[in-house]
Design an enzyme around this catalytic site. Structure first.
Site, short mmCIF file in Angstrom:
data_model
loop_
_atom_site.label_atom_id
_atom_site.label_comp_id
_atom_site.label_asym_id
_atom_site.label_seq_id
_atom_site.Cartn_x
_atom_site.Cartn_y
_atom_site.Cartn_z
N HIS A 114 1.32 -12.38 -1.58
CA HIS A 114 -0.09 -11.99 -1.47
C HIS A 114 -0.14 -10.48 -1.27
O HIS A 114 0.27 -9.96 -0.24
CB HIS A 114 -0.75 -12.70 -0.29
CG HIS A 114 -2.25 -12.67 -0.32
ND1 HIS A 114 -3.01 -13.80 -0.19
CD2 HIS A 114 -3.13 -11.66 -0.48
CE1 HIS A 114 -4.29 -13.49 -0.25
NE2 HIS A 114 -4.39 -12.17 -0.42
N LEU A 115 -0.64 -9.80 -2.27
CA LEU A 115 -0.73 -8.34 -2.26
C LEU A 115 -1.50 -7.85 -1.04
O LEU A 115 -2.50 -8.47 -0.64
CB LEU A 115 -1.44 -7.89 -3.54
CG LEU A 115 -1.45 -6.41 -3.84
CD1 LEU A 115 -0.05 -5.94 -4.22
CD2 LEU A 115 -2.42 -6.13 -4.97
N HIS A 116 -1.06 -6.76 -0.44
CA HIS A 116 -1.77 -6.17 0.68
C HIS A 116 -1.43 -4.69 0.79
O HIS A 116 -0.32 -4.28 0.46
CB HIS A 116 -1.47 -6.91 1.99
CG HIS A 116 0.00 -7.05 2.29
ND1 HIS A 116 0.81 -7.96 1.63
CD2 HIS A 116 0.79 -6.39 3.15
CE1 HIS A 116 2.05 -7.86 2.10
NE2 HIS A 116 2.06 -6.91 3.03
N LEU A 117 -2.39 -3.92 1.25
CA LEU A 117 -2.26 -2.48 1.42
C LEU A 117 -2.00 -2.19 2.89
O LEU A 117 -2.75 -2.63 3.76
CB LEU A 117 -3.55 -1.78 0.97
CG LEU A 117 -3.61 -0.27 1.17
CD1 LEU A 117 -2.69 0.43 0.18
CD2 LEU A 117 -5.04 0.23 1.00
N HIS A 118 -0.94 -1.42 3.17
CA HIS A 118 -0.62 -1.02 4.53
C HIS A 118 -1.26 0.33 4.84
O HIS A 118 -1.24 1.23 4.01
CB HIS A 118 0.90 -0.86 4.71
CG HIS A 118 1.65 -2.14 4.67
ND1 HIS A 118 1.94 -2.85 5.81
CD2 HIS A 118 2.17 -2.84 3.65
CE1 HIS A 118 2.62 -3.94 5.49
NE2 HIS A 118 2.77 -3.95 4.16
#
Length: 170
Positions: free
Chosen positions: A121-125
């Site tokens: 699941h793509l996610h931006l840090h």
């Protein structure tokens, strides 16, 4: 000289990292939950939501994920990407308000080879950084110094994000 760093919240993660049920997406599970405090969910928007990283690199380490389960940036519509970046901007403003960091690491790790711990699941840090922080300790020693309890960070970040989004912060 030997330094001892105390991070009791990491024990559950390190002792169960290999046991994680990969059939259950942690982001989809967090979004489906109604208990935002328990999942550290900071905000819910039309296409995305943000939450604190339960195992942060630094205090305030947050993530923005699309609501739709996907693993590749190329799968996202422009509206979703735009909303994710707008939320990142708000999170950065909230972190500046609370913690006064000197800089930020902002990025996606797409795929295991790129360092994605949860690649499904793509996610931006969004990671706040300070001069002379633990920078290379994470890489070299696998150690993070987190001076604030994650529950307190959640309370403060949730409040600051509401302030930012209501236009009360500069």
């Amino acid at each position: 000289m030997v330094s001892i760093l105390y991070a009791p919240w990491r024990l559950e993660y390190v002792s169960s990292a290999d046991d994680r049920d990969r059939s259950k997406c942690v982001f989809c599970t967090a979004f489906a939950s109604q208990d935002d405090a328990a999942t550290l969910t900071l905000c819910r928007d039309r296409y995305s939501f943000s939450l604190l990283n339960l195992y942060p690199y630094t205090t305030g380490h947050a993530m923005v994920a699309p609501i739709r389960h996907c693993s590749d940036l190329a799968e996202l519509e422009v509206e979703v990407l735009t909303e994710i970046m707008a939320t990142a901007k708000d999170l950065i403003a909230a972190m500046r308000l609370l913690y006064r960091p000197h800089g930020f690491n902002v990025g996606f790790n797409v795929g295991e080879a790129a360092g994605a711990g949860i690649e499904e699941h793509l996610h931006l840090h969004i990671v706040p950084r300070w001069h002379a922080d633990n920078n290379l300790m994470t890489v070299i020693g696998g150690t993070r110094v987190i001076p604030e309890d994650i529950g307190r960070t959640y309370e403060r970040m949730h409040g600051a994000l509401q302030t930012v989004r209501c236009g009360e912060a500069g």
